[in-house]
Design an enzyme around this catalytic site. Structure first.
Site, PDB file in Angstrom:
ATOM      1  N   GLY A   1       0.820  -1.203   0.000  1.00 28.01           N
ATOM      2  CA  GLY A   1       0.000   0.000   0.000  1.00 28.01           C
ATOM      3  C   GLY A   1       0.852   1.251   0.000  1.00 28.01           C
ATOM      4  CB  SER A   2       0.987   4.242   0.549  1.00 25.80           C
ATOM      5  OG  SER A   2       1.402   5.579   0.473  1.00 25.80           O
ATOM      6  CB  SER A   3       5.846   3.940   0.371  1.00 26.19           C
ATOM      7  OG  SER A   3       7.204   3.799   0.024  1.00 26.19           O
TER       8      SER A   3
ATOM      9  CB  ALA B   1       1.123   0.609  -3.915  1.00 24.82           C
TER      10      ALA B   1
ATOM     11  CG  HIS C   1      -3.185   7.626   0.432  1.00 22.27           C
ATOM     12  ND1 HIS C   1      -2.781   7.032  -0.729  1.00 22.27           N
ATOM     13  CD2 HIS C   1      -2.148   7.534   1.298  1.00 22.27           C
ATOM     14  CE1 HIS C   1      -1.539   6.596  -0.595  1.00 22.27           C
ATOM     15  NE2 HIS C   1      -1.134   6.891   0.639  1.00 22.27           N
TER      16      HIS C   1
END
Length: 302
Positions: free
Chosen positions: A147-149, A151, A287
């Protein structure tokens, strides 16, 4: 007699075989997240490797779960919203949890955006190779999520080590290479990309992927891309740019071959671009998009 029975029970209950063919490794029945101190890392970057192997390991699959910024393997593993421990317990597969030594994963330096460049991506590739060798993971059944970084790193790994990975399910990221740093700094934030202002044609985005592993003509991991429509950290435009990138890599168009509303849940939309790229647009979600274990496992074929 009692102690003999007790010892026999403990011997069965406490240990189960691992390693190739289920031999050579012993894992405690009270499965727990465990650090691997020497995973034969060939990179200059030194993120930590943590592994969770469920009791009575049955599947020869591996899921690599990559944490977001300001987190760690231990925090990500303990997060009740991250379901991969439950998935491992339910379907008995191995999970590896990389742990960054920087605030966010390095998805900006040339070292990490290049095959065997010595950055974070190379280190995680070393973890995958270690798990395949030591835990009997079947080559061709290695899956990556984050997720996020995490991802972003999932996208980078798909570009730099496509031969090691079968499928990716990434939540709220950006295209591979979008966070590149002009100065070459590692783990640098890129305001232009995060704001959704780094746009390009599908061909150019595809070229970014191909440049990370020049000359590679083999199989590439199937890509499942999740993004929220009101993401204020990594702008929703990054969903479109990521779809452009991977549809070009697979040689398919950017128009969905099918679109399913309210899938995998109400308010989401599943867009398929052939068999190798799937986008899931989460209306009204910020987010980051919550992990959907069943949908991600289905994409992996678990």
């Amino acid at each position: 007699m009692f102690y003999s029975i007790l010892l026999a029970f403990l011997a069965v209950f406490c240990c189960s075989g691992g390693g190739k063919g289920g031999q050579g490794k012993v894992f405690a029945a009270a499965a727990q997240l465990t650090q691997v101190l020497n995973y034969n890392n060939t990179a200059k970057a030194k993120p930590g490797m943590w592994v969770y192997i469920p009791d009575k390991l049955q599947s020869r699959a591996l899921v690599v779960a990559i944490h977001s910024c300001q987190s760690s393997a231990q925090k990500y593993f303990a997060n009740s919203k991250i379901p991969w421990r439950q998935g491992a317990d339910r379907k008995r597969y191995v999970t590896v949890w990389p742990s960054s030594t920087t605030e966010c994963w390095d998805v900006s330096s040339r070292a990490s955006l290049s095959r065997d460049g010595g950055g974070d991506s190379t280190a995680i590739a070393s973890m995958i190779r270690y798990a395949v060798r030591e835990y009997g993971v079947e080559e061709g059944r290695v899956f990556v999520t984050g997720g996020s970084s995490g991802a972003m790193m999932s996208n980078v790994l798909a570009a730099t080590y496509p031969d090691l990975i079968s499928a990716v399910s990434l939540y709220s990221g950006v295209p591979a290479g979008c966070f590149v740093s002009a100065s070459g700094a590692a783990a640098a934030w890129n305001n232009t990309c995060s704001a959704g202002q780094s746009t390009a044609s599908p061909q150019k985005w595809g070229d970014v992927v191909r440049a990370m592993y020049p000359g590679y003509n083999g199989t590439r991991p199937r890509m499942q891309i999740w993004h929220g429509s009101v993401d204020a950290t990594l702008a929703p435009r990054n969903y479109d740019e990521t779809i452009k990138q991977w549809t070009n890599v697979f040689g398919v168009g950017t128009t969905p071959t099918s679109s399913t509303p309210d899938s995998p849940e109400k308010g989401y939309r599943r867009d398929d671009f052939g068999k190798s790229v799937e986008g899931i647009w989460a209306v009204g979600v910020g987010h980051s998009v919550p992990s959907h274990l069943d949908a991600s496992e289905a994409w992996f074929g678990l």
